[in-house]
Design a protein around this motif. Structure first.
Motif, mmCIF file in Angstrom:
data_model
loop_
_atom_site.group_PDB
_atom_site.id
_atom_site.type_symbol
_atom_site.label_atom_id
_atom_site.label_comp_id
_atom_site.label_asym_id
_atom_site.label_seq_id
_atom_site.Cartn_x
_atom_site.Cartn_y
_atom_site.Cartn_z
ATOM 1 N N UNK A 50 0.807 -1.220 0.000
ATOM 2 C CA UNK A 50 0.000 0.000 0.000
ATOM 3 C C UNK A 50 0.839 1.269 0.000
ATOM 4 N N UNK A 83 -11.479 6.975 -2.958
ATOM 5 C CA UNK A 83 -10.375 6.395 -2.190
ATOM 6 C C UNK A 83 -9.089 6.451 -2.998
ATOM 7 N N UNK A 84 -7.970 6.429 -2.292
ATOM 8 C CA UNK A 84 -6.680 6.328 -2.966
ATOM 9 C C UNK A 84 -6.581 4.958 -3.630
ATOM 10 N N UNK A 111 1.899 7.585 6.509
ATOM 11 C CA UNK A 111 1.195 6.667 7.395
ATOM 12 C C UNK A 111 1.570 5.200 7.116
ATOM 13 N N UNK A 112 1.731 4.870 5.838
ATOM 14 C CA UNK A 112 2.109 3.480 5.528
ATOM 15 C C UNK A 112 3.536 3.206 6.025
ATOM 16 N N UNK A 115 3.328 2.607 9.645
ATOM 17 C CA UNK A 115 2.826 1.262 9.939
ATOM 18 C C UNK A 115 3.941 0.229 9.790
ATOM 19 N N UNK A 118 6.411 0.171 12.607
ATOM 20 C CA UNK A 118 6.003 -0.279 13.942
ATOM 21 C C UNK A 118 6.583 -1.646 14.265
ATOM 22 N N UNK A 148 5.493 7.096 16.968
ATOM 23 C CA UNK A 148 4.462 7.104 18.002
ATOM 24 C C UNK A 148 4.278 5.707 18.585
ATOM 25 N N UNK A 149 5.066 4.770 18.068
ATOM 26 C CA UNK A 149 4.951 3.399 18.539
ATOM 27 C C UNK A 149 5.946 3.191 19.666
ATOM 28 N N UNK B 349 -1.566 -1.824 6.192
ATOM 29 C CA UNK B 349 -2.353 -1.086 7.188
ATOM 30 C C UNK B 349 -3.115 -2.001 8.136
ATOM 31 N N UNK B 353 -1.685 -2.154 11.543
ATOM 32 C CA UNK B 353 -2.631 -1.277 12.245
ATOM 33 C C UNK B 353 -3.415 -2.007 13.324
ATOM 34 N N UNK B 356 -1.136 -2.681 16.172
ATOM 35 C CA UNK B 356 -0.865 -1.453 16.945
ATOM 36 C C UNK B 356 -2.083 -1.088 17.801
ATOM 37 N N UNK B 376 -4.533 8.569 20.161
ATOM 38 C CA UNK B 376 -3.688 7.777 19.277
ATOM 39 C C UNK B 376 -4.480 6.603 18.690
ATOM 40 N N UNK B 379 -6.653 7.863 16.134
ATOM 41 C CA UNK B 379 -5.881 8.301 14.977
ATOM 42 C C UNK B 379 -5.405 7.109 14.149
ATOM 43 N N UNK B 380 -4.936 6.064 14.823
ATOM 44 C CA UNK B 380 -4.470 4.872 14.101
ATOM 45 C C UNK B 380 -5.632 4.255 13.322
ATOM 46 N N UNK B 383 -6.162 6.124 10.356
ATOM 47 C CA UNK B 383 -5.018 5.924 9.468
ATOM 48 C C UNK B 383 -5.157 4.624 8.673
ATOM 49 N N UNK B 384 -5.840 3.640 9.246
ATOM 50 C CA UNK B 384 -6.058 2.375 8.530
ATOM 51 C C UNK B 384 -7.087 2.579 7.416
ATOM 52 N N UNK B 386 -9.443 3.390 4.420
ATOM 53 C CA UNK B 386 -9.236 3.820 3.040
ATOM 54 C C UNK B 386 -7.950 3.320 2.412
#
Lengths: 830, 417
Positions: A50, A83-84, A111-112, A115, A118, A148-149, B349, B353, B356, B376, B379-380, B383-384, B386
């Motif tokens: 992704x 959507x993307x 964001x990816x 992820x 993490x 943030x993890x 994700x 995700x 997380x 958080x 937010x996560x 973030x997942x 879409x």
């Protein structure tokens, strides 16, 4: 064939690409890097990671009229998708708008990456990929910079998992992109890797025994976008930025894969540069972006302590170190003395320049030049070989390929891959062999012949010889082929058999008009990298090598070890008055020589090789040669100088110019032409964020095909099917047929300790019925008396082999080069 | 209760036996279809009935069948009996007690798209049902209702059961196809859609058990009859699986459009111990959590209203009721843990995700979280959204986002000061 073109906009660029192109590739074409992890242009796209999410809009079409709705300004109205979408899976369409620069896209990338990180150990400072890692690069480019993890909540996994003895997996670094799995399944069809478990526990496992059993395994470490897969050879070996790349050509088989030696100075080598790893260099006409494991891991011979570094001369029966001057003067005197009695036996490992200078030297004395090989037929590949414009990668629907008497998967793995892919693109593949091989699975027609009857089989394919009905069907399939490439090898054949086979193949090509134009012709699956080059320069194997050597006044052996190969040749060489050997190592022949001249290895010098596809390609110096060794072409030139010959010895490029002037096949070629680089598509190797560091782009040249030897419209010398056969019936003895394995006990493999476990041993494989007839059972040790020597072998049953003969690899310590009758007896246990 | 269409076994004797089902006219519809109807007629009737997929998406069944191209063969029908949404137990009751009606529906669907082979994919835990279905399929073959050249026509049909191995994701239709093919249960990219490239790359219809169980009655009684149940856009009845803090949990077959209030209070007997209702999840673990306001209770359960009013799709209609004693943060941690366990791991994700979110929600419910962790988590989840390859990742965020939005105090009470 016209391809439908599609025009679309990507950010501010307008680009036209063939229909079916993925957005990610269209973007690359106009210099827009869409970041990816799981996508690789050589693999099916899966849209898993992704990372390549982009905004995509398409023109609004009025349902009633079917016409594109226009905006007030006359431009088409674009409807952006809610959507993307993944750029790696979405095909382009007319009028599409791709946006890669919006905040929405930037956020998705950030964001990816977050992820992925993490679960990532972030151990870049000790990771082999650090410095050339797509994840590292894309994190720098698109990541947020802070995490943030909570680090302590990271998942812990095994970090040193040997998938086999060659490849290690670090499960913490793995980002589950599946490139390695898809490569093994889709590209090389060795489906030995798989995903296991699910969710965050999803992991890569090997399903084979021994682990990761594939001759292409090293490629997975190149395409791995993180440091999860590393080779046992290179891991913890060096940091990427410490190494300098040197372009080269793999000299392990006639394919001529384009490679790079990565070199670094090391304290443990007294500050001398050493080769740290071998990587593929992209050449879509030769090896694309792949190499086999032999080419990747065999480089250690070059740094061996066993290398010869000074000339040796026999003094009072002992080989004694002497100066180069003394050695050269002695040799020159002997050559002069020998005159017509000079026999030069050259190996196919020598470069074009070495072969040319040796030939000039020998001819000037009136001597004989011989090629040391068990395979004939080069006079036909020279005339009917491939020409400019040929590319196995362009063969497909409507074309045909014949592979006869060769186990390409073992003998030339990249040819196997390219032929397989051509078949998968629709080319009609006809495989003929006395035994099953791995190429059969992709063949439209996999045909069998009686051991030794390869030439007859080709004649049968032409309808000139009585063969089973299956041949008839194959013949019909061949009849309509637009292009035809014939590969012939020496599986189960020796010199006589291959010569007859090549001639019959030549007959087939000429009868059907498949020569003298691109993508048509004859390719020899030679045993050495430059056998084709030798044939081009007029080298040929002796009809009676024993006789030739026995009569020689001076035998000059370069990259040839007849003593090690066959007891009969050892005996014959003893008959020569004076033996000069040019070698890297003290081979069996060198031990018997009167004079031994140490030579430079390929990574230590310049030169060029001619591949089996008749492509001349340059290799460049990667590491300095050890003090005291010289390139073969230099030695020949220095000998020539002492004999009043003006041979070029200052630089390989100058020798090549002489070669180009002298030999029509090389006419017009030069080092400049060979080193011309062309842009390769798909773009894989560019050292940017896209696939950074995973393979090398080609700046050092794609090589050039040799010129056609035949002038346009000229026919080759009259040829008829040659049906001379070698031994086919061993009477009461066992008929033993030789075949070639990738990892044999050849002189170079043994220096790579990693490969030891994969090296072929003296295993005699035969059908259980045949075994029973000779009183042999699975696993027993047996003694073979063949070609005048006793050899011990281990017996292995193989149902897939036809009865009536046994198969034994070449170069496993048994002097077997052609079919032979062997007395066999089970060895008594002590 | 109005009338049972799917849970007829509750009224009719011996419906679980072939003789009992045939005594009620069972398989006459299939026979009639094969003998007297064209596949197109069967398809048209289903299309006109307005039947929508009962697996969760509510996609019009007839339309789905109509996507099957007639220039690519063979065709397959796969019955999705992977029923694995937490809180859903309707297919099980149908399969246990009224399986012949489901089988006849599957056979009619196969006839409608001219499939000669159909598969029933059951979740691994339904192995006893698989054995029962195997027995019943053998009975049908024995009775000449399945097999070659049925009823003298040139139409042949065989059914096979296939057991999963315990993965929620295999209820997703493309992962289900992968699983039948013997591969790792991971969803496929779409397009191509299964209607074009489904099982073994061939055109395939995948329908839920309950969807198929409707088909024999629709063909027997006509589209207009079927439309007399439910609402205009969501015709028919639906089996609602009611669970959680209710007096009488269980399956209730009611017309689509019945309100939450009627299901929970009239049929479910209300909330035990005189407690107050706090929230409703309409679609199992994949639900948006709906605060149980009066407006919510009066919302009709169909494929439109809960979605429009609360962004809460009806899904498979597994209605879970929470009373005032339930802390929604705890509930969210349960759903998140479920999705973390069931994520297939194919796309980033969802794989990372859910892992997380599980870490964060675990931190919160164990009292080790902070107020920032609530943000958080939210937010996560956003973030997942879409970004995922299939719907599972999206589902994992529904309860989280709605939970934090509507019940933030429940999270705040868990945060230490």
């Amino acid at each position: 064939m016209t391809m439908k073109m599609v025009t679309l906009r990507i950010d501010e660029h307008t680009v036209e690409v063939p229909a079916g192109t993925r957005v990610v590739d269209a973007a690359k074409k106009v210099g827009v890097d869409i970041p990816v992890f799981c996508y690789h242009p050589k693999l099916e796209s899966v849209g898993m990671c992704r990372m390549c999410l982009v905004e995509i809009g398409r023109p609004v079409v009025d349902r009633a009229s079917g016409k594109v709705v226009l905006e007030a300004d006359g431009s088409p109205k674009i409807q952006m998708a809610p959507k993307l979408e993944t750029a790696c899976t979405t095909p382009v369409s007319d009028g599409m708008l791709v946006v890669t620069t919006s905040e929405k896209v930037a956020a998705a990338r950030r964001e990816v990456v977050e992820f992925i990180l993490t679960s990532h150990p972030l151990d870049c400072p000790i990771c082999d990929k650090g410095g050339e890692c797509p994840l590292q690069n894309l994190t720098m480019a698109y990541g947020s910079g802070t995490s943030r993890f909570i680090f302590d909540e990271k998942m812990r996994s095994a970090k040193h998992v040997p998938l086999g003895e060659l490849i290690y997996l670090d499960r913490e670094r793995c980002i589950q992109c599946g490139r390695c799995v898809r490569f093994q399944h889709e590209v090389v069809d060795d489906p030995v890797l798989d995903f296991y478990q699910r969710g965050r526990a999803l992991e890569i496992i090997t399903r084979s025994e021994p682990g990761f059993d594939s001759v292409f395994s090293g490629n997975t470490t190149d395409i791995c976008p993180v440091g999860a897969l590393t080779t046992a050879d290179f891991r913890f070996g060096a940091r990427p930025w410490e190494m300098k790349p040197a372009a080269s050509i793999c000299a392990q088989c006639p394919v001529g894969c384009n490679i790079v030696y990565d070199v670094r100075r090391e304290a443990k080598s007294s500050g001398k540069p050493v080769i740290k790893r071998v990587m593929p260099r992209q050449n879509e006409s030769v090896n694309e972006v792949w190499i086999c494991d032999k080419g990747r891991f065999v480089h250690h011979y070059n740094e061996s302590a066993e290398r010869l570094t000074q000339p040796l001369m026999r003094v009072d029966g002992e080989l004694t170190p002497v100066s180069w001057q003394q050695a050269l003067e002695t040799a020159a005197a002997k050559l002069k003395e020998a005159g017509k009695g000079l026999v030069t036996l050259a190996g196919g490992r020598l470069s074009n320049e070495d072969l040319f200078n040796l030939r000039e030297l020998t001819r000037a004395q009136g001597g004989t030049t011989l090629l040391h090989t068990h395979m004939g037929g080069g006079e036909w590949t020279r005339q009917l070989g491939l020409n400019q414009g040929s590319n196995l990668g362009s063969l497909g629907n409507g074309d045909a390929i014949v592979v006869i008497a060769s186990d390409l998967h073992q003998e030339a793995p990249l040819w196997w891959l390219r032929v397989k892919q051509a078949a998968q693109r629709g080319a009609t593949l006809i495989v003929l062999n006395a035994r099953p091989t791995r190429l059969d699975a992709y063949a439209a027609h996999a045909l069998r012949y009686q051991p030794g009857e390869a030439a007859q089989a080709v004649a049968g394919l032409m309808g000139n010889h009585k063969t089973p009905a299956a041949f008839q069907t194959a013949r019909e399939a061949l009849a309509g082929a637009a292009n035809l490439v014939v590969f012939f090898g020496s599986d189960g054949l020796g010199l006589t058999g291959t010569r007859a086979l090549a001639q019959t193949c030549a007959d087939l090509l000429m009868q059907s008009g498949h020569y003298g134009r691109p993508n048509n012709g004859l390719v020899g699956v030679w045993q050495h990298s430059n056998d084709q080059g030798a044939w081009e320069m007029g080298y040929a194997p002796a009809a009676d090598l024993v006789g030739s050597l026995k009569k020689a006044k001076v035998a000059l052996l370069a990259a040839a070890d007849p003593v090690g190969d066959e007891p009969a040749l050892a005996k014959a060489l003893a008959g020569a008055d004076f033996v000069i050997v040019q070698e890297m190592f003290l081979t069996a022949s060198a031990e018997k020589a009167d004079l031994v001249l140490p030579v430079a290895a390929i990574p230590e010098r310049e030169g060029s090789l001619t591949s089996g596809e008749r492509r001349a390609q340059r290799f460049y110096p990667a590491v300095p040669a050890p003090d005291g060794v010289r390139p073969d072409y230099t030695i020949a030139a220095q000998l020539g100088q002492r004999l009043g010959l003006e041979l070029e010895g200052r630089a390989a490029g100058l020798v090549f110019l002489r070669l180009a002037q002298s030999e029509p096949a090389f006419a017009g070629l030069s080092y400049q032409a060979l080193s011309t680089a062309e842009e390769q598509w798909p773009i894989v190797g560019r050292r940017d964020l896209y696939f950074g560091g995973t393979t090398y782009d080609n700046n050092q040249g794609m090589g050039t095909h040799l010129q056609p030897v035949l002038k346009a419209g000229e026919r080759p010398a009259a040829v008829a099917a040659a049906l001379d056969t070698e031994l086919m019936d061993a009477g009461d003895n066992l008929l033993v047929l030789p075949h070639t394995r990738l990892f044999d006990q050849g002189s170079l493999v043994r220096f790579s300790r990693l490969l030891v476990e994969r090296v072929a041993t003296a295993e005699l494989r035969l059908n259980p019925a045949t075994a029973k007839h000779f009183g042999l059972a699975e696993g027993v040790a047996a003694s073979l008396n063949l070609n005048g020597a006793d050899a011990s072998v281990i017996v292995r049953m193989d149902d897939a082999l036809p009865p009536g003969a046994a198969w034994l690899p070449r170069r496993v310590g048994v002097p077997l080069w052609a079919p032979a009758a062997a007395q066999v007896k089970v060895m008594e246990r002590d | 209760m109005s009338q049972y269409l799917l849970l007829r076994h509750r009224e009719l004797p011996d419906l679980d036996k072939l003789s009992g089902y045939r005594a009620q006219g069972g398989f006459e519809t299939f026979k009639k279809a094969v003998n007297d109807m064209s596949p197109a007629e069967v398809l048209t009737t289903v299309k006109e009935s307005g039947l929508r997929g009962r697996g969760g998406a509510g996609f019009p069944t007839g339309l789905k069948w109509g996507f099957i191209p007639n220039n690519l063969w063979p065709h397959y029908v796969v019955a999705n009996a992977d029923e694995s949404e937490p809180g859903t137990f309707k297919d099980r009751e149908i399969l246990e007690n009224n399986s012949f009606q489901f089988l006849e529906g599957l056979m009619l669907a196969s006839f409608a798209i001219q499939a000669n082979v159909a598969y029933i994919y059951l979740r691994g835990e339904y192995w006893q049902l698989a054995k029962q279905l195997d027995r019943q399929i053998a009975e049908l073959e024995e009775a000449g209702l399945l097999g070659k050249d049925l009823f003298g026509s040139d139409y042949s049909l065989n059914l096979y059961t296939h057991l999963g191995a315990g993965a929620y994701i295999c209820g997703e239709e493309t992962a289900l196809l992968e699983s039948i093919e013997g591969k790792l249960g991971q969803p496929r990219l779409r397009p191509p859609f299964p209607a074009v490239a489904g099982l073994y790359g061939k055109p395939t219809v995948i329908n839920n058990v309950e969807t198929l169980a409707n088909v024999p009655l629709i063909i027997a009684n006509g589209a207009a009859w079927y439309r007399s149940f439910g609402t205009e856009k969501s015709p028919g009845t639906k089996v609602f699986s009611l669970s959680g803090n209710v007096v009488n949990p269980g399956n209730y077959e009611l017309p689509l459009g019945t309100t939450f209030r009627e299901l929970i209070y009239t049929h479910g007997g209300g909330i035990p111990h005189g407690r107050k209702i706090k929230a409703i999840m309409a679609a199992g673990a994949s639900s948006t959590i709906i605060p149980a306001s009066e407006e919510a209770l009066d919302t009709p359960m169909d494929y439109e209203e809960p979605q429009a009013r609360f962004n809460a799709p009806l899904g498979s209609a597994s209605v879970i009721v929470m009373d005032e004693t339930v802390n929604m943060a705890w509930l969210v941690s349960k759903t998140v843990n479920f999705f973390k366990h069931e994520s297939c791991g194919k796309c980033t994700p969802c794989r990372e995700g859910t892992f997380w979110m599980n870490r964060i929600s675990h931190r919160l419910v164990s009292g080790n979280g902070s107020s920032a962790d609530i943000d958080l988590l939210d937010h996560v989840a956003h973030q997942i959204q879409g970004k995922c390859l299939c719907a599972l990742g999206e589902f994992s965020t529904m309860a989280v986002i709605s939970g934090v939005e509507h019940f933030r105090p429940d999270f705040e009470t868990l945060v230490g000061n």
